[in-house]
Scaffold this active site. Structure first.
Site, mmCIF file in Angstrom:
data_model
loop_
_atom_site.group_PDB
_atom_site.id
_atom_site.type_symbol
_atom_site.label_atom_id
_atom_site.label_comp_id
_atom_site.label_asym_id
_atom_site.label_seq_id
_atom_site.Cartn_x
_atom_site.Cartn_y
_atom_site.Cartn_z
ATOM 1 N N LYS A 35 -7.271 7.005 9.650
ATOM 2 C CA LYS A 35 -8.323 7.140 9.040
ATOM 3 C C LYS A 35 -8.970 5.633 9.596
ATOM 4 C CE LYS A 35 -7.073 9.300 4.855
ATOM 5 N NZ LYS A 35 -6.630 9.206 3.423
ATOM 6 N N HIS A 74 -11.743 1.366 6.164
ATOM 7 C CA HIS A 74 -12.460 1.622 5.136
ATOM 8 C C HIS A 74 -13.004 0.561 4.145
ATOM 9 C CE1 HIS A 74 -14.135 3.386 1.237
ATOM 10 N NE2 HIS A 74 -14.475 4.292 1.994
ATOM 11 N N HIS A 90 -10.434 -1.339 2.151
ATOM 12 C CA HIS A 90 -9.308 -2.457 2.277
ATOM 13 C C HIS A 90 -10.030 -3.927 2.599
ATOM 14 C CE1 HIS A 90 -6.270 0.609 2.493
ATOM 15 N NE2 HIS A 90 -7.026 1.593 2.921
#
Length: 553
Positions: free
Chosen positions: A138, A141, A144
């Site tokens: 992923k 984002h 984090h």
């Protein structure tokens, strides 16, 4: 340095009270400096000297303070002695204070504030800090980002204090989501898209397969089977998973490079899926493992069936769970590092998980579970690009850098910058980091683009501007004035206030009124030393926060 002044005061007190100086130092405390008025620097609480405190009234303390103060004398270090309610306050000679502070800052450089006697007796510890920990396959984002910033600061601080720090990035690289992703890529993936923009394509595949699995039970079944094949070591499934992981780490490394953050170890849940089976056997051998009707394995941490204290450690098909892998990871880290403290930096939504993790380690017989701690924090809300897109950190960083470049373009000095892109990046990161640290750690906060770009107040842009401005003073006047200085030229209240605080706001105002240009050489040199000390302290603090100071902007 403060310890040195305390010793001087304690030395005089010991002669009057006939007590060893070391017994008195702990009773002498520094008084917090005030921006509004000049006050004393150190305070002695008479109450702390009296053996039977309960027998003495407040009025007795005041009498005792007055009597003791009358026996003390000002000297070359202490310029004024004043009594307060049960206290004796000591004001340090301003010239002595000025010289001591400025010399100490210049001598210690990047270690200023860390060489204090307060820290000299600290034993060196082995400390593990686990932070950031994005989910593989992923895009990074913004969710984090807080863990990354806070964890980096904790690691920097512990390292600065002389501890042996190991920074671990524990990737979310195992679990049922990879069953979904593996199945999804086999059904909807394109090799060309994976090559050109890997994580964006994997994100799109993941969204699509989740949507399909909600309506098609067969896809959910295929996903479970794919993950089971991973756990059993199927080469084809592992090969695809390894590609996803390698592509993810490659892209994350670029993000971390931009953030100025490094790790000593890239670990992940995948390292422990086999060892988690050993954990299950250990739990079973201690009589802690219970099988449910559904076939899952749980641990009852309450011992009386309280549903809120039940922790599931194995699925019905025998595959491991997040909690089981975390247990295996903690045990493995103690075996490899023999740590004194292990800090997990993760959002407050995981508090129950870590409470259960530490409790399970304890009932398994690992006394060192008490050395583990979770640093929780609130979440960032509303952090989207101005276009309202899905919030990936790369997009946010790009937008901040672009905006900073536009702001800098309107300033004439920008033309002199060797690398305006790099400067804009550093100023933008400072803005992002300072906004994150402004609120209470446990509080959720609303992200604001307007606050990020503010150049005044408690902002990262203002910090960088102040550092660059102070550096500019040294570049402009340093050659003639930085050899020596006369502390007598720094006795005006504004100079003393800047010296006591060493803060950017006071310095930003003071450099306009405490002029260097057109001042007598002796005055100019002294003021330049003062501003240089402020810049050193400012740079040291910024680096601890994970900010790289800029010299021009």
């Amino acid at each position: 340095m403060a310890c040195g002044f305390r010793r001087c005061i304690a030395s005089q007190l010991s002669r009057v009270l006939d007590l060893p100086p070391e017994n008195l130092i702990k009773s002498i405390s520094a008084i917090p400096v005030s921006k509004k008025e000049e006050i004393a620097d150190f305070q002695l609480s008479v109450d702390s000297l009296l053996e039977n405190r309960n027998e003495h009234s407040r009025s007795d303390n005041q009498v005792q303070a007055k009597r003791l103060a009358e026996k003390l004398k000002c000297d070359t270090v202490v310029s004024e002695i004043i009594t307060g309610p049960g206290t004796i306050n000591f004001k340090i000679n301003r010239e002595v204070l000025t010289k001591a502070v400025l010399q100490q800052v210049v001598e210690d450089g990047s270690k200023y504030g860390l060489k204090s006697e307060l820290f000299s007796g600290l034993p060196q510890r082995k400390i593990i800090v686990e932070f950031s920990s994005p989910n593989v396959a992923k895009k990074f984002h913004v969710g984090h980002l807080r863990s990354t910033i806070i964890g980096n600061f904790i690691a920097n601080l512990k390292e600065a204090l002389g501890h042996q720090v190991t920074r671990i990035n524990y990737l979310g690289d195992w679990g049922m989501q990879f069953g979904l992703l593996g199945t999804g890529f086999q059904l909807f993936g394109y090799e060309e898209k994976l090559q050109s923009n890997p994580l964006q394509h994997l994100f799109e595949v993941y969204v699509q397969v989740n949507k399909e699995a909600a309506d098609d039970k067969n896809i959910a079944k295929l996903a479970r089977e794919f993950f089971q094949r991973l756990e059993l070591g199927d080469m084809q499934a592992l090969s695809l998973w390894q590609r996803f992981r390698d592509l993810s780490i490659k892209e994350y490394s670029q993000i971390y490079k931009r953030l100025g953050i490094y790790f000593d170890e890239y670990s992940g849940e995948s390292f422990y899926h086999k060892k988690s089976q050993e954990v299950l056997k250990l739990l079973d051998s201690k009589g802690l493992l219970q099988k449910t009707i559904k076939g899952t394995a749980v641990v009852d941490l309450s011992g009386n069936g309280d549903p809120s204290s039940i922790c599931t450690v194995m699925r019905s098909d025998g595959t491991s769970l997040y909690a089981t892998r975390d247990l295996a990871a903690a045990i493995d880290r103690m075996d490899r590092y023999n740590f004194d403290t292990m800090i997990y930096v993760a959002d407050k939504g995981q508090q129950k998980h870590f409470q259960q993790l530490f409790q399970m380690l304890k009932i398994m017989g690992y006394d060192w579970a008490e050395r583990c701690q979770h640093v929780p924090f609130g979440v960032v809300q509303g952090m989207k690009t101005r276009r309202g897109d899905v919030t990936f950190l790369e997009d946010v960083l790009n937008e901040i850098r672009l905006k900073m470049l536009q702001n800098m373009a309107s300033i004439k000095t920008t033309k002199e910058l060797e690398n305006p892109q790099e400067t804009a990046e550093r100023v933008g990161l400072a803005a992002l980091i300072i906004q994150d640290f402004r609120g209470l750690l446990l509080s959720d906060y609303q992200f604001s683009w307007d606050r990020v770009f503010q150049s005044r107040g408690d902002t990262g842009v203002f910090l960088q501007y102040t550092h660059a401005r102070l550096h500019s003073l040294e570049e402009t006047f340093g050659c003639g004035y930085l050899n020596d200085f006369n502390t007598a030229c720094l006795q005006e209240p504004q100079s003393v206030s800047v010296l006591q605080h060493l803060l950017s706001h006071l310095a930003a105002v003071a450099h306009k009124t405490l002029q260097i240009k057109d001042s007598p050489p002796e005055v100019a040199g002294a003021r330049l030393h003062l501003f240089k000390a402020v810049r050193y302290v400012l740079a040291n603090g910024m680096k601890l926060l994970g900010i790289t100071p800029v010299c021009r902007m």
